[in-house]
Each structure stands twice: as C-alpha cells, then as structure tokens.
Design a protein around this motif. Structure first.
Motif, PDB file in Angstrom:
ATOM      1  N   ASN A 100     -43.863  17.491 -19.380  1.00  0.00           N
ATOM      2  CA  ASN A 100     -45.339  17.078 -20.425  1.00  0.00           C
ATOM      3  C   ASN A 100     -44.945  16.075 -21.614  1.00  0.00           C
ATOM      4  O   ASN A 100     -45.246  15.834 -22.365  1.00  0.00           O
ATOM      5  N   GLU A 101     -43.979  15.445 -20.930  1.00  0.00           N
ATOM      6  CA  GLU A 101     -43.647  14.207 -22.469  1.00  0.00           C
ATOM      7  C   GLU A 101     -43.986  12.563 -21.584  1.00  0.00           C
ATOM      8  O   GLU A 101     -42.503  12.479 -21.190  1.00  0.00           O
ATOM      9  N   ARG A 102     -45.041  11.944 -20.846  1.00  0.00           N
ATOM     10  CA  ARG A 102     -45.527  11.570 -20.573  1.00  0.00           C
ATOM     11  C   ARG A 102     -44.834  10.387 -20.815  1.00  0.00           C
ATOM     12  O   ARG A 102     -44.519   8.915 -20.259  1.00  0.00           O
ATOM     13  N   ASP A 103     -44.539   9.862 -22.193  1.00  0.00           N
ATOM     14  CA  ASP A 103     -43.636   8.548 -22.387  1.00  0.00           C
ATOM     15  C   ASP A 103     -42.173   8.078 -22.267  1.00  0.00           C
ATOM     16  O   ASP A 103     -42.365   7.532 -22.829  1.00  0.00           O
ATOM     17  N   ILE A 104     -42.228   9.466 -22.117  1.00  0.00           N
ATOM     18  CA  ILE A 104     -40.672   9.940 -22.223  1.00  0.00           C
ATOM     19  C   ILE A 104     -40.266   8.484 -20.937  1.00  0.00           C
ATOM     20  O   ILE A 104     -38.004   8.289 -21.091  1.00  0.00           O
ATOM     21  N   PHE A 105     -40.416   8.931 -20.150  1.00  0.00           N
ATOM     22  CA  PHE A 105     -40.275   7.728 -19.156  1.00  0.00           C
ATOM     23  C   PHE A 105     -39.681   6.188 -19.652  1.00  0.00           C
ATOM     24  O   PHE A 105     -39.548   5.469 -18.768  1.00  0.00           O
ATOM     25  N   ASP A 106     -40.693   5.875 -20.271  1.00  0.00           N
ATOM     26  CA  ASP A 106     -40.504   5.053 -21.112  1.00  0.00           C
ATOM     27  C   ASP A 106     -39.266   4.449 -21.745  1.00  0.00           C
ATOM     28  O   ASP A 106     -38.210   3.127 -22.155  1.00  0.00           O
ATOM     29  N   MET A 107     -38.739   5.588 -21.505  1.00  0.00           N
ATOM     30  CA  MET A 107     -37.199   4.815 -21.668  1.00  0.00           C
ATOM     31  C   MET A 107     -35.804   5.205 -20.948  1.00  0.00           C
ATOM     32  O   MET A 107     -34.634   4.922 -21.299  1.00  0.00           O
ATOM     33  N   ALA A 108     -36.786   5.083 -19.563  1.00  0.00           N
ATOM     34  CA  ALA A 108     -35.421   5.415 -18.461  1.00  0.00           C
ATOM     35  C   ALA A 108     -35.387   3.590 -18.204  1.00  0.00           C
ATOM     36  O   ALA A 108     -36.420   2.912 -18.230  1.00  0.00           O
ATOM     37  N   GLY A 109     -34.250   3.749 -18.146  1.00  0.00           N
ATOM     38  CA  GLY A 109     -33.917   1.780 -17.810  1.00  0.00           C
ATOM     39  C   GLY A 109     -33.467   2.031 -16.736  1.00  0.00           C
ATOM     40  O   GLY A 109     -33.488   2.844 -15.285  1.00  0.00           O
ATOM     41  N   SER A 110     -32.362   0.517 -16.502  1.00  0.00           N
ATOM     42  CA  SER A 110     -32.602   0.432 -14.439  1.00  0.00           C
ATOM     43  C   SER A 110     -31.411   1.791 -13.585  1.00  0.00           C
ATOM     44  O   SER A 110     -31.369   1.882 -12.514  1.00  0.00           O
ATOM     45  N   GLY A 111     -30.460   1.898 -14.673  1.00  0.00           N
ATOM     46  CA  GLY A 111     -29.708   3.054 -14.388  1.00  0.00           C
ATOM     47  C   GLY A 111     -29.850   4.272 -13.759  1.00  0.00           C
ATOM     48  O   GLY A 111     -29.429   4.576 -12.813  1.00  0.00           O
ATOM     49  N   PHE A 112     -30.574   4.876 -15.161  1.00  0.00           N
ATOM     50  CA  PHE A 112     -31.738   5.560 -14.479  1.00  0.00           C
ATOM     51  C   PHE A 112     -32.798   5.865 -13.007  1.00  0.00           C
ATOM     52  O   PHE A 112     -32.546   6.409 -11.371  1.00  0.00           O
ATOM     53  N   ALA A 113     -32.924   4.649 -12.911  1.00  0.00           N
ATOM     54  CA  ALA A 113     -33.747   4.059 -11.314  1.00  0.00           C
ATOM     55  C   ALA A 113     -32.704   3.803 -10.126  1.00  0.00           C
ATOM     56  O   ALA A 113     -33.823   4.831  -9.222  1.00  0.00           O
ATOM     57  N   SER A 114     -31.415   3.817 -10.354  1.00  0.00           N
ATOM     58  CA  SER A 114     -30.889   3.603  -9.392  1.00  0.00           C
ATOM     59  C   SER A 114     -30.788   4.542  -8.468  1.00  0.00           C
ATOM     60  O   SER A 114     -30.021   5.150  -7.765  1.00  0.00           O
ATOM     61  N   THR A 115     -29.679   5.720 -10.190  1.00  0.00           N
ATOM     62  CA  THR A 115     -29.350   6.667  -9.550  1.00  0.00           C
ATOM     63  C   THR A 115     -30.472   7.317  -8.832  1.00  0.00           C
ATOM     64  O   THR A 115     -29.946   8.661  -8.291  1.00  0.00           O
ATOM     65  N   VAL A 116     -31.335   7.406  -9.913  1.00  0.00           N
ATOM     66  CA  VAL A 116     -32.566   8.953  -8.632  1.00  0.00           C
ATOM     67  C   VAL A 116     -33.283   8.036  -7.794  1.00  0.00           C
ATOM     68  O   VAL A 116     -34.240   9.156  -7.244  1.00  0.00           O
ATOM     69  N   ARG A 117     -33.011   6.507  -7.297  1.00  0.00           N
ATOM     70  CA  ARG A 117     -33.832   6.090  -6.032  1.00  0.00           C
ATOM     71  C   ARG A 117     -33.991   7.072  -4.959  1.00  0.00           C
ATOM     72  O   ARG A 117     -35.808   6.890  -4.249  1.00  0.00           O
ATOM     73  N   LEU A 118     -32.897   7.486  -4.311  1.00  0.00           N
ATOM     74  CA  LEU A 118     -32.982   8.281  -3.404  1.00  0.00           C
ATOM     75  C   LEU A 118     -33.873   9.461  -3.656  1.00  0.00           C
ATOM     76  O   LEU A 118     -34.141  10.161  -1.786  1.00  0.00           O
ATOM     77  N   ALA A 119     -34.149   9.979  -4.739  1.00  0.00           N
ATOM     78  CA  ALA A 119     -35.133  10.883  -4.919  1.00  0.00           C
ATOM     79  C   ALA A 119     -36.299  10.785  -4.125  1.00  0.00           C
ATOM     80  O   ALA A 119     -37.585  10.995  -4.177  1.00  0.00           O
ATOM     81  N   LYS A 120     -36.909   9.374  -3.848  1.00  0.00           N
ATOM     82  CA  LYS A 120     -38.743   8.989  -3.508  1.00  0.00           C
ATOM     83  C   LYS A 120     -38.155   9.091  -1.607  1.00  0.00           C
ATOM     84  O   LYS A 120     -39.327   9.102  -0.598  1.00  0.00           O
ATOM     85  N   SER A 121     -36.558   9.783  -0.919  1.00  0.00           N
ATOM     86  CA  SER A 121     -36.925   9.444   0.219  1.00  0.00           C
ATOM     87  C   SER A 121     -37.456  10.733   1.114  1.00  0.00           C
ATOM     88  O   SER A 121     -37.324  10.985   0.136  1.00  0.00           O
ATOM     89  N   SER A 122     -38.167  10.363   2.660  1.00  0.00           N
ATOM     90  CA  SER A 122     -38.997  11.427   2.855  1.00  0.00           C
ATOM     91  C   SER A 122     -38.418  12.868   3.231  1.00  0.00           C
ATOM     92  O   SER A 122     -37.180  13.279   4.222  1.00  0.00           O
ATOM     93  N   PRO A 123     -39.165  13.331   2.962  1.00  0.00           N
ATOM     94  CA  PRO A 123     -38.746  15.146   3.057  1.00  0.00           C
ATOM     95  C   PRO A 123     -38.649  15.607   4.722  1.00  0.00           C
ATOM     96  O   PRO A 123     -37.793  16.220   4.575  1.00  0.00           O
ATOM     97  N   ASP A 124     -39.122  14.521   5.535  1.00  0.00           N
ATOM     98  CA  ASP A 124     -39.658  15.061   6.628  1.00  0.00           C
ATOM     99  C   ASP A 124     -38.799  14.599   7.527  1.00  0.00           C
ATOM    100  O   ASP A 124     -38.166  15.021   8.057  1.00  0.00           O
TER     101      ASP A 124
END
Lengths: 282, 282
Positions: free
Chosen positions: B201-225
């Motif tokens: 519910n805090e859509r603006d919060i992701f403006d706070m995310a930097g490349s560190g978060f992006a790197s750590t969470v990158r694999l969460a885009k992977s295919s569930p199948d």
C-alpha cells in the motif's frame, strides 16, 4: 566554492568527483581520520588538498560521508565550527537518530538530512566513481528545518548531479529503508555465511556458482564498518523486517516439507510481481 | 546435423542461437507443447522449422530444455524414438532423479546428463540470447555411462560454445547446487515476498529501492513453472540448506536483539570472504 568532504571513501569520493566535474569553481578539501585514504584520494585527484575540522570555518559546503555512528558523534562539532552560510549534508542510511541528536543545535538550519540511494558493494577511495548519483533518488528528511537559501544550495548540487528528490520524515525513512535496503544486506550476508560454512572444504564447488548466486550474495561484500552502526541505529525496524523474513522462509520450508507444491507455485507467481516494481531501478 | 530442441525457451533457444551460429550445417527443429512459443521461435529465427517427438528418428542431437519434472516424464520416450547414433542431453538443475529414472533404459548410453550453469531471470523464446554459455561451467554427471563417441559429440558442441566442463556424480551435484543456486532463489523470492507484503500500500516506497535491493531480489522474477519442480526433486537437500539459512538469520537477529555489535561486525567481516570466492563469476 569550498567543499569539505568528510570521509573520502566510495560515497564522499563520488560526490567529490561529480562536484569537481560540474562546478568549475569548486575547491575540494578532503578530511579523513585515515591518512592512507587521504593519500589515495589525493593521488586519485578527486580532492585538491587535505584538511581538518579546524578549518571548517571557510567551508561553503560540508559533505559528511562516514559511518552513521561517527556522523552522530561529529555532526554537532561540525555545526559548531562552520560559518552562517555554510550547508552541511550527510549521506547516511539512517536518519532518525541523527535528526534527533542535532534537533536543538543552534545551527540546525545549516544542516540538510539526506540519503542518496546510491552505492556499490565496494568501499574506500578507489571505489569512488563518476556519475554514481545520476538518475538516483535522494531522500531528504525534515526539509522544513533547513534554511531556505541552504535548501536551494543543496538542490542545485543534487540537480546538477542528476538526482531526483523525495521528501520523507526520518521515522518513515528508517522504517521503509529497513525493508528495501537493510534487510537485503542481511539476507545477502547470511546467504554468503551459509554457503561458506557448508562449502569451505569444497573449493571446487564455487565453479558451480553462476550469476544468480553472485547477484544474490553481492551485498555480502559490503563494509562491516559501515553496516554495523546502521544495524545498531535502526535496530527496531530491522528486527521487525527480519522477523517477517524468517517467518516467510519458515512457511516456505513447511510447504516443501508438506510437498504442497501448488502453494509453492502460487507464492512464487505472486512474488513475480516484483518485476513490475523493479522496472526502472536496476 | 539435425538438432532437435525440445523446449524453445531461454535455455533451449540460447542453445539454438549459438549452435546455428557455430555449426553451418545445423538444421534446428523446434519442439514445444506451447504453440505460441513455437511461433515466436520461428519468427525470432532460431529454429528452422517446428517438429514433434514422432520425428526424432532423424535427430543427430536432442537438447531437452523443459522443466525438470517434464524431463523425467519424457526422457525415456525420447530415448525410445531416437536412432543409435543420436546424442540426447538435458540442461536441468537437478540430476539425481533423472539419472535414476533412465538408469536401466536400453539407450542409456545415448544420454549425457548435463547442467550448464547459465541463465537469466527471464524465460520464454524472447529471453533466448547469443553467447549465454560462453565462459560458463557445464556440469556433466555419470559421464562414463554415455557412449564414448557421443561424449565426444557433446564435448565438441560445449567446447565450440565456449563452456568449461566439470564432472560430478548426480548426488553431489544436487547437494551442492542446492547451496549455490536453489537456496539463492528461495532467499530472493522470500525477500521479494516480505517487501511486497509490507509495502503493497506504499507505492512510492519503491523509489527508495536502489541497485542493492534490485540485485538481491532479481531471482524472484524467475519462472515458477521451472522452479517448482526443482524444489520438488531436490526437496531433502533444499530443506537442509533452508534449515541452516534460517538458523543463521535467527542467530543474527539474536545478536541484534542483544546488541552484540562486535559479533555482528565479526560475522560480516568473515563473510566478506565471499569476495575471494566470487572473483571470476559475475
């Protein structure tokens, strides 16, 4: 324009590089308790000379880029020493404790509490790079407590360096940054620890590691000197995020134990939503 | 050289692209149960025509690049249909169950169990890229169970595509890959989940995310199948890694609660050793 950079590592050094490139009239004074860092900064050329806190009266801008516990200790001293038209800003990853510490300082209006969301996993003068701040978010807290003319001075720097601005109160900053930054560092450090512990006698095993592992564990290269005080200052918020992260991992582990692979698929599918969120970050 | 690629997504498609570029005489046949994927693969041009399992008798090479549960189901059928000189290899992230499944197949010697440590967080034909395998490790299991001439055939492909080879038994492969790959995916998915739950519910919060978060969470885009069947097949090893990861996180949480910041600094300092390990991966 006399710019004092206190802490000539990745963050301070990268500010120095871009300010030198953008403001012709800028003279960069490096201050650091580590003599070796000062030597490196001089030979890398991003500071024009070394200096000390006693010379702060001639500063137009002071950038504080040292660990957050050291900033809390030193910020009042810096404010004591500067002239009336000098702007001081820091780059720390926690804002509440710092803002509280100098809340009643007679030069509170000379300070702007900022957190540029920029960095790499490296540290020290040699980690400083050009354009680190371009396209990045700079979070400014309690902007109304800074003198209007000094806000403008800060904005001119941030704008010329290519940053976009978000305003936030220090408490909200610390709460949300725990989720989108501090937790990532802990998850990465503990992932690194888990793998190293298990595989320390299996040197060949890391040939098996691919770019996915490298990406997830990247932040585990970060500086303990910088991160320990962040975890200390943001203790309560970080404990909250860790509690939830551990609960989610434990739940996921339970789903695997119970072979509820439909639920596992669903969890991952829902989390794929992160794709939408990450657009434009990395 | 007739190359059948079963599963024309990221992995199969990237093999097709490099094999077409490297072997002039290669004719690439695409097989996929998803008609839309076949259409895309054709229009992207990395397959020459579509085909089906019934046509496998004319194959010289069969590359199986589908989820690991589907590979277990289909590999015996593929081996039944191929000619005596055809080499079949897969690219799955688990090897034990698969090797056991076809252990007694009369065409076991036509199969090479491989796991190229290469990929991205994306999936589908449009995710296929050139040079995905260049400089990457290819883990080969039970090499002695594959006919010598077909080993050579495989090696020629892997070598021309720029891969280095490591040999390992399927049990060790599945145990170690749980640490250096499967656990990273879970830590990343659960990090993504924790942040999304908290901040939805805090859509603006992701403006706070930097490349560190992006790197750590990158694999969460992977295919569930793709990943659900991996977690299913490697259940015991993954549970072991998760247990240790959760224990390490819980211990770290305890250190923060008890404000033992010396110990926290030490944990991070020791884990910085990951720098040495990662050299040459990312």
């Amino acid at each position: 324009m006399n710019v004092f950079v206190i802490g000539v590592g990745l963050i301070g050094g990268s500010f120095a590089i871009d300010i030198k490139a953008t403001f012709n009239e800028a003279m960069i004074y490096g201050v650091d308790k580590n003599e070796e860092n000062l030597k490196q900064a001089l030979s890398l050329g991003f500071i024009d000379c070394t200096s000390d806190l006693e010379s702060l009266e001639k500063a137009d801008i002071v950038i504080v880029a040292i660990p957050v516990d050291a900033t809390v200790e030193i910020l009042s001293i810096i404010l004591d020493k500067i002239g009336d038209d000098c702007l001081v800003f820091d780059a720390g990853s926690t804002k509440k404790k710092l803002c509280e510490t100098i809340e009643r300082h007679h030069k509170r209006r000379n300070y702007l509490a900022t957190h540029p969301i920029a960095g790499t996993e490296f540290s020290g003068p040699q980690a400083a790079i050009a354009n680190l701040y371009r396209g990045k978010t700079n979070i400014i807290c309690e902007v109304e407590k800074t003198a209007f003319k000094l806000q403008e001075k800060g904005m001119e720097i941030f704008s010329r360096l290519g940053m976009r601005i978000r305003y936030m109160d220090p408490g909200s900053h610390d709460k949300h940054i725990a989720y989108v930054s501090h937790l990532s560092h802990i998850s990465s450090f503990m992932l690194g620890k888990t793998v190293i512990e298990k595989e320390k006698n299996e040197r060949d095993i890391f040939d098996m590691a691919g770019s996915g592992f490298a990406s997830t564990v990247r932040l585990a290269k970060s500086s303990p000197d910088m991160w320990t005080p962040i975890f200390k200052q943001n203790k309560e918020n970080i404990l909250e995020t860790l509690k939830e992260y551990i609960a989610n991992l434990t739940h996921f582990k339970g789903l695997i134990e119970n072979e509820d692979f439909l639920a596992i698929h669903k969890e991952m599918e829902e989390t794929n939503y992160i794709k939408t969120i990450l657009k434009g970050i990395a």
